[in-house]
Design an enzyme around this catalytic site. Structure first.
Site, PDB file in Angstrom:
ATOM      1  N   ASP A 178      74.837  40.528 -12.312  1.00  0.00           N
ATOM      2  CA  ASP A 178      76.272  40.786 -12.098  1.00  0.00           C
ATOM      3  C   ASP A 178      76.965  39.656 -11.350  1.00  0.00           C
ATOM      4  O   ASP A 178      77.903  39.887 -10.592  1.00  0.00           O
ATOM      5  CB  ASP A 178      76.486  42.107 -11.320  1.00  0.00           C
ATOM      6  CG  ASP A 178      75.750  43.264 -11.953  1.00  0.00           C
ATOM      7  OD1 ASP A 178      75.848  43.392 -13.175  1.00  0.00           O
ATOM      8  OD2 ASP A 178      75.069  44.012 -11.232  1.00  0.00           O
ATOM      9  N   GLU A 179      76.538  38.436 -11.562  1.00  0.00           N
ATOM     10  CA  GLU A 179      77.152  37.294 -10.870  1.00  0.00           C
ATOM     11  C   GLU A 179      78.432  36.827 -11.550  1.00  0.00           C
ATOM     12  O   GLU A 179      79.068  35.875 -11.089  1.00  0.00           O
ATOM     13  CB  GLU A 179      76.168  36.102 -10.787  1.00  0.00           C
ATOM     14  CG  GLU A 179      74.904  36.361  -9.999  1.00  0.00           C
ATOM     15  CD  GLU A 179      73.798  36.888 -10.886  1.00  0.00           C
ATOM     16  OE1 GLU A 179      74.080  37.236 -12.055  1.00  0.00           O
ATOM     17  OE2 GLU A 179      72.648  36.967 -10.414  1.00  0.00           O
TER      18      GLU A 179
ATOM     19  N   LYS B 157      78.361  36.066 -14.969  1.00  0.00           N
ATOM     20  CA  LYS B 157      77.913  35.114 -15.998  1.00  0.00           C
ATOM     21  C   LYS B 157      78.793  35.165 -17.235  1.00  0.00           C
ATOM     22  O   LYS B 157      79.100  34.141 -17.828  1.00  0.00           O
ATOM     23  CB  LYS B 157      76.482  35.452 -16.448  1.00  0.00           C
ATOM     24  CG  LYS B 157      75.429  35.241 -15.424  1.00  0.00           C
ATOM     25  CD  LYS B 157      74.087  35.717 -15.960  1.00  0.00           C
ATOM     26  CE  LYS B 157      73.983  37.205 -16.129  1.00  0.00           C
ATOM     27  NZ  LYS B 157      73.936  38.006 -14.932  1.00  0.00           N
TER      28      LYS B 157
ATOM     29  N   GLY C  17      75.303  44.432 -19.175  1.00  0.00           N
ATOM     30  CA  GLY C  17      76.558  45.025 -19.643  1.00  0.00           C
ATOM     31  C   GLY C  17      77.728  44.287 -19.050  1.00  0.00           C
ATOM     32  O   GLY C  17      77.705  43.940 -17.878  1.00  0.00           O
ATOM     33  N   HIS C  18      78.699  43.977 -19.873  1.00  0.00           N
ATOM     34  CA  HIS C  18      79.921  43.412 -19.322  1.00  0.00           C
ATOM     35  C   HIS C  18      81.068  43.611 -20.293  1.00  0.00           C
ATOM     36  O   HIS C  18      80.875  43.831 -21.483  1.00  0.00           O
ATOM     37  CB  HIS C  18      79.736  41.936 -18.973  1.00  0.00           C
ATOM     38  CG  HIS C  18      79.182  41.120 -20.084  1.00  0.00           C
ATOM     39  ND1 HIS C  18      77.854  40.823 -20.176  1.00  0.00           N
ATOM     40  CD2 HIS C  18      79.769  40.559 -21.142  1.00  0.00           C
ATOM     41  CE1 HIS C  18      77.653  40.109 -21.258  1.00  0.00           C
ATOM     42  NE2 HIS C  18      78.792  39.937 -21.869  1.00  0.00           N
TER      43      HIS C  18
ATOM     44  N   THR D 134      68.124  50.909 -15.054  1.00  0.00           N
ATOM     45  CA  THR D 134      69.349  51.292 -15.766  1.00  0.00           C
ATOM     46  C   THR D 134      69.082  52.456 -16.721  1.00  0.00           C
ATOM     47  O   THR D 134      70.006  52.954 -17.354  1.00  0.00           O
ATOM     48  CB  THR D 134      69.892  50.098 -16.588  1.00  0.00           C
ATOM     49  OG1 THR D 134      68.872  49.686 -17.501  1.00  0.00           O
ATOM     50  CG2 THR D 134      70.276  48.933 -15.685  1.00  0.00           C
TER      51      THR D 134
ATOM     52  N   GLN E 182      70.777  39.569 -16.400  1.00  0.00           N
ATOM     53  CA  GLN E 182      70.273  39.884 -15.052  1.00  0.00           C
ATOM     54  C   GLN E 182      70.280  38.612 -14.192  1.00  0.00           C
ATOM     55  O   GLN E 182      71.101  37.740 -14.450  1.00  0.00           O
ATOM     56  CB  GLN E 182      68.869  40.521 -15.109  1.00  0.00           C
ATOM     57  CG  GLN E 182      68.842  41.931 -15.695  1.00  0.00           C
ATOM     58  CD  GLN E 182      68.788  41.962 -17.204  1.00  0.00           C
ATOM     59  OE1 GLN E 182      67.992  41.297 -17.810  1.00  0.00           O
ATOM     60  NE2 GLN E 182      69.642  42.766 -17.825  1.00  0.00           N
TER      61      GLN E 182
ATOM     62  N   THR F  90      76.824  49.022 -16.731  1.00  0.00           N
ATOM     63  CA  THR F  90      76.028  49.830 -17.654  1.00  0.00           C
ATOM     64  C   THR F  90      75.890  51.260 -17.152  1.00  0.00           C
ATOM     65  O   THR F  90      75.888  52.208 -17.928  1.00  0.00           O
ATOM     66  CB  THR F  90      74.636  49.176 -17.847  1.00  0.00           C
ATOM     67  OG1 THR F  90      74.849  47.871 -18.374  1.00  0.00           O
ATOM     68  CG2 THR F  90      73.743  49.948 -18.794  1.00  0.00           C
TER      69      THR F  90
ATOM     70  N   ARG G 238      77.720  49.239  -6.588  1.00  0.00           N
ATOM     71  CA  ARG G 238      76.784  48.164  -6.245  1.00  0.00           C
ATOM     72  C   ARG G 238      76.679  48.042  -4.738  1.00  0.00           C
ATOM     73  O   ARG G 238      77.642  48.299  -4.016  1.00  0.00           O
ATOM     74  CB  ARG G 238      77.270  46.835  -6.832  1.00  0.00           C
ATOM     75  CG  ARG G 238      77.260  46.845  -8.344  1.00  0.00           C
ATOM     76  CD  ARG G 238      77.666  45.500  -8.935  1.00  0.00           C
ATOM     77  NE  ARG G 238      77.731  45.606 -10.382  1.00  0.00           N
ATOM     78  CZ  ARG G 238      78.711  45.117 -11.140  1.00  0.00           C
ATOM     79  NH1 ARG G 238      79.705  44.471 -10.596  1.00  0.00           N
ATOM     80  NH2 ARG G 238      78.683  45.277 -12.440  1.00  0.00           N
TER      81      ARG G 238
ATOM     82  N   ASP H 240      88.060  34.961  -5.078  1.00  0.00           N
ATOM     83  CA  ASP H 240      89.315  35.655  -4.752  1.00  0.00           C
ATOM     84  C   ASP H 240      89.082  36.977  -4.032  1.00  0.00           C
ATOM     85  O   ASP H 240      89.928  37.422  -3.260  1.00  0.00           O
ATOM     86  CB  ASP H 240      90.121  35.898  -6.040  1.00  0.00           C
ATOM     87  CG  ASP H 240      89.285  36.580  -7.114  1.00  0.00           C
ATOM     88  OD1 ASP H 240      88.250  36.001  -7.495  1.00  0.00           O
ATOM     89  OD2 ASP H 240      89.653  37.690  -7.537  1.00  0.00           O
TER      90      ASP H 240
ATOM     91  N   SER I 294      85.396  30.469  -9.894  1.00  0.00           N
ATOM     92  CA  SER I 294      86.223  31.463 -10.562  1.00  0.00           C
ATOM     93  C   SER I 294      87.049  32.210  -9.511  1.00  0.00           C
ATOM     94  O   SER I 294      86.519  32.677  -8.504  1.00  0.00           O
ATOM     95  CB  SER I 294      85.324  32.429 -11.343  1.00  0.00           C
ATOM     96  OG  SER I 294      86.100  33.487 -11.823  1.00  0.00           O
ATOM     97  N   VAL I 295      88.356  32.297  -9.780  1.00  0.00           N
ATOM     98  CA  VAL I 295      89.259  32.933  -8.810  1.00  0.00           C
ATOM     99  C   VAL I 295      89.984  34.128  -9.432  1.00  0.00           C
ATOM    100  O   VAL I 295      91.017  34.564  -8.943  1.00  0.00           O
ATOM    101  CB  VAL I 295      90.279  31.909  -8.239  1.00  0.00           C
ATOM    102  CG1 VAL I 295      89.581  30.879  -7.375  1.00  0.00           C
ATOM    103  CG2 VAL I 295      91.065  31.221  -9.352  1.00  0.00           C
TER     104      VAL I 295
HETATM  105  P1  IMP Z   1      65.801  47.815 -15.750  1.00  0.00           P
HETATM  106  O1  IMP Z   1      66.103  46.418 -16.196  1.00  0.00           O
HETATM  107  O2  IMP Z   1      66.708  48.838 -16.400  1.00  0.00           O
HETATM  108  O3  IMP Z   1      64.358  48.167 -15.909  1.00  0.00           O
HETATM  109  O4  IMP Z   1      66.122  47.920 -14.182  1.00  0.00           O
HETATM  110  C1  IMP Z   1      65.324  47.244 -13.212  1.00  0.00           C
HETATM  111  C2  IMP Z   1      66.192  46.717 -12.072  1.00  0.00           C
HETATM  112  O5  IMP Z   1      67.056  45.692 -12.572  1.00  0.00           O
HETATM  113  C3  IMP Z   1      67.123  47.759 -11.435  1.00  0.00           C
HETATM  114  O6  IMP Z   1      67.283  47.442 -10.063  1.00  0.00           O
HETATM  115  C4  IMP Z   1      68.443  47.543 -12.162  1.00  0.00           C
HETATM  116  O7  IMP Z   1      69.552  47.973 -11.401  1.00  0.00           O
HETATM  117  C5  IMP Z   1      68.413  46.019 -12.303  1.00  0.00           C
HETATM  118  N1  IMP Z   1      69.220  45.552 -13.432  1.00  0.00           N
HETATM  119  C6  IMP Z   1      68.903  45.584 -14.738  1.00  0.00           C
HETATM  120  N2  IMP Z   1      69.866  45.038 -15.483  1.00  0.00           N
HETATM  121  C7  IMP Z   1      70.818  44.631 -14.634  1.00  0.00           C
HETATM  122  C8  IMP Z   1      72.061  43.940 -14.811  1.00  0.00           C
HETATM  123  O8  IMP Z   1      72.486  43.577 -15.909  1.00  0.00           O
HETATM  124  N3  IMP Z   1      72.759  43.690 -13.670  1.00  0.00           N
HETATM  125  C9  IMP Z   1      72.303  44.031 -12.424  1.00  0.00           C
HETATM  126  N4  IMP Z   1      71.148  44.655 -12.224  1.00  0.00           N
HETATM  127  C10 IMP Z   1      70.405  44.953 -13.313  1.00  0.00           C
END
Ligand code: IMP
Length: 417
Positions: free
Chosen positions: A13-14, A16, A40-41, A129, A216, A292, A297, A325, A405-406
């Site tokens: 969730d940086e 990307k 997911g985004h 997730t 990720q 997702t 968070r 920002d 990114s702002v």
């Molecule tokens: P999994 O990938 O669903 O098996 O989840 C394993 C860990 O990775 C958990 O802490 C999730 O919250 C984290 N995680 C998986 N996908 C993402 C993502 O796209 N963004 C942030 N955390 C993620």
């Protein structure tokens, strides 16, 4: 002939997608190499909202080709529905979407196993997730898994599926129904199936610009992340090669994406986590809820120790700093510059989760700024305090900042160099 790999360098969730979208204008090909629908985004373009889980976000550029590499795990039903929804919004996939036949399959049974394993773990759960990612990758490693190309071979598919149920000691409710549903998904996805590794190499040699889009983040890497609180794939630079069949020597540039603060979803150690009103404020202003799962968070200060570790692991050439920002309006900002454990300052990162959960961060405290920075398009237009904050991040991580990114919009991006 060039390749650029864009990686999330903390816990996902940086931002990307925003960076890939910004850089996508120069790419002929955008390729995903690991993960699946756990990512997911949403991208907002001309007031339309597009939701992505498995499809590379490069699909929004009409000339870009998109690859889902062999190192990913795909849910054939979810992917079909995601593509259909994008098609309904006018996105064309013909001749520009290539799904490697060796990508692993995530089946309903994997989601079921993901849920039951987490329930059994109780308080020690990972906080996944729930998308079946871990069980699907585990099956790939155990050689009991199914792959995308298996869908082309009904007899083999039936046999593999029966063995998979047996391997997990599960009884299919209706095996024929499972096979019929998979056949219907294949009917839709078949035109996009490909030996994507060969295509990527061919395109690169033909002079095309390839952008590898990580999912990720590095601290969720199966081996180098905060194990066991990680995802089940490799998220570091090398995965762009193993997950697509692209030679590692051809990975030309590596760009790491870092948020201006830190976040994490799910369980696991988080040294700079905030439990106070500042954390609440950042969560609210940054809309820090999982794309997702919708989970809030966890929020923390920028961790330069973790960031330096991931920059070094990935061999970064440059970094992008996102969501700057969101920090506007905070009276002071902190950056973690070191970890203390049992009275000793550690030389770097703490690889064991028990240590990482106990370290005490040492902080550099910097003044904040009040101005709205969403309109800044150059560093010169940022308040002095924001410039000093970025300089401190850059000095501590020891990697040049290339993009800032702002804001959400593609245009709200500062190109530093
Ligand atoms: P999994 O990938 O669903 O098996 O989840 C394993 C860990 O990775 C958990 O802490 C999730 O919250 C984290 N995680 C998986 N996908 C993402 C993502 O796209 N963004 C942030 N955390 C993620």
């Amino acid at each position: 002939m060039s390749s650029l790999t864009v990686l999330g360098c903390m816990w996902g969730d940086e931002g990307k997608a925003k960076i890939v979208d910004f850089l996508g204008v120069d790419a002929d090909v955008v390729a995903r190499f690991q993960g699946g629908a756990n990512a997911g985004h949403t991208i907002v373009l001309n007031e339309a909202k597009y939701v992505f889980h498995t499809v590379p976000s490069g699909i929004l550029y009409p000339k870009a080709k998109c690859v889902i590499g062999a190192g990913t795990v795909i849910d054939p039903f979810g992917l079909r529905d995601e593509m259909k929804a994008l098609m309904d919004q006018g996105i064309m996939f013909d001749q520009r979407m290539f799904i490697d036949v060796r990508a692993g399959l995530v089946l309903p049974l994997h989601k079921q196993l993901d849920g039951s394993t987490e329930a059994e773990l109780g308080a020690s759960k990972i906080g996944t997730t729930g998308k079946g990612i871990g069980p699907s990758y585990a099956d790939q490693a155990a050689r009991s898994g199914l792959r995308f190309g298996d869908l082309a071979h009904p007899g083999w598919l039936k046999q593999r599926l029966e063995s998979l149920y047996a391997y997990h000691d599960l009884e299919p409710k209706d095996l024929q129904n499972d096979l019929d549903e998979l056949a219907a998904a294949w009917e839709f996805l078949k035109p996009f199936s490909a030996q994507a590794d060969a295509l990527l190499r061919e395109w690169y040699l033909a002079g095309e610009a390839i952008l590898f889009e990580g999912a990720q983040g590095t601290l969720l890497d199966l081996t180098y992340g905060t194990y066991p609180y990680v995802t089940s794939s490799h998220t570091i630079t090398g995965a762009a090669s193993t997950g697509t069949g692209f030679p590692p020597r051809w990975l030309d540039r590596i760009l790491g994406v870092y948020k201006a603060y830190a976040t994490r979803v799910g369980e696991g150690p988080f040294p700079t986590e905030l439990f106070d009103a500042t954390g609440e404020r950042i969560r609210r202003v940054g809309n820090e809820f999982g794309a997702t799962t919708g989970r809030p968070r966890r929020i923390g200060w920028f961790d330069a120790v973790g960031a330096r570790y991931t920059a070094s692991l990935n061999g970064l050439d440059a970094m992008a700093v996102t969501l700057l920002d969101v920090l506007s309006g905070l009276p002071e900002l902190k950056i973690c510059t070191g970890y203390w454990l049992d009275g000793q300052r550690l030389p770097g990162y703490a690889p064991h989760p028990l240590d990482l959960a106990r370290v005490e961060p040492e902080y550099l405290i910097l003044p904040g700024w009040d101005q709205d920075i969403g309109q800044a398009r150059s560093l010169a237009r940022l308040p002095q305090a924001a410039k000093e904050y970025l300089e401190a991040v850059q000095d501590l991580v020891e990697i040049p900042i290339e993009l800032v990114s702002v804001g959400k919009d593609r245009s709200q991006t500062i190109v530093v160099k």
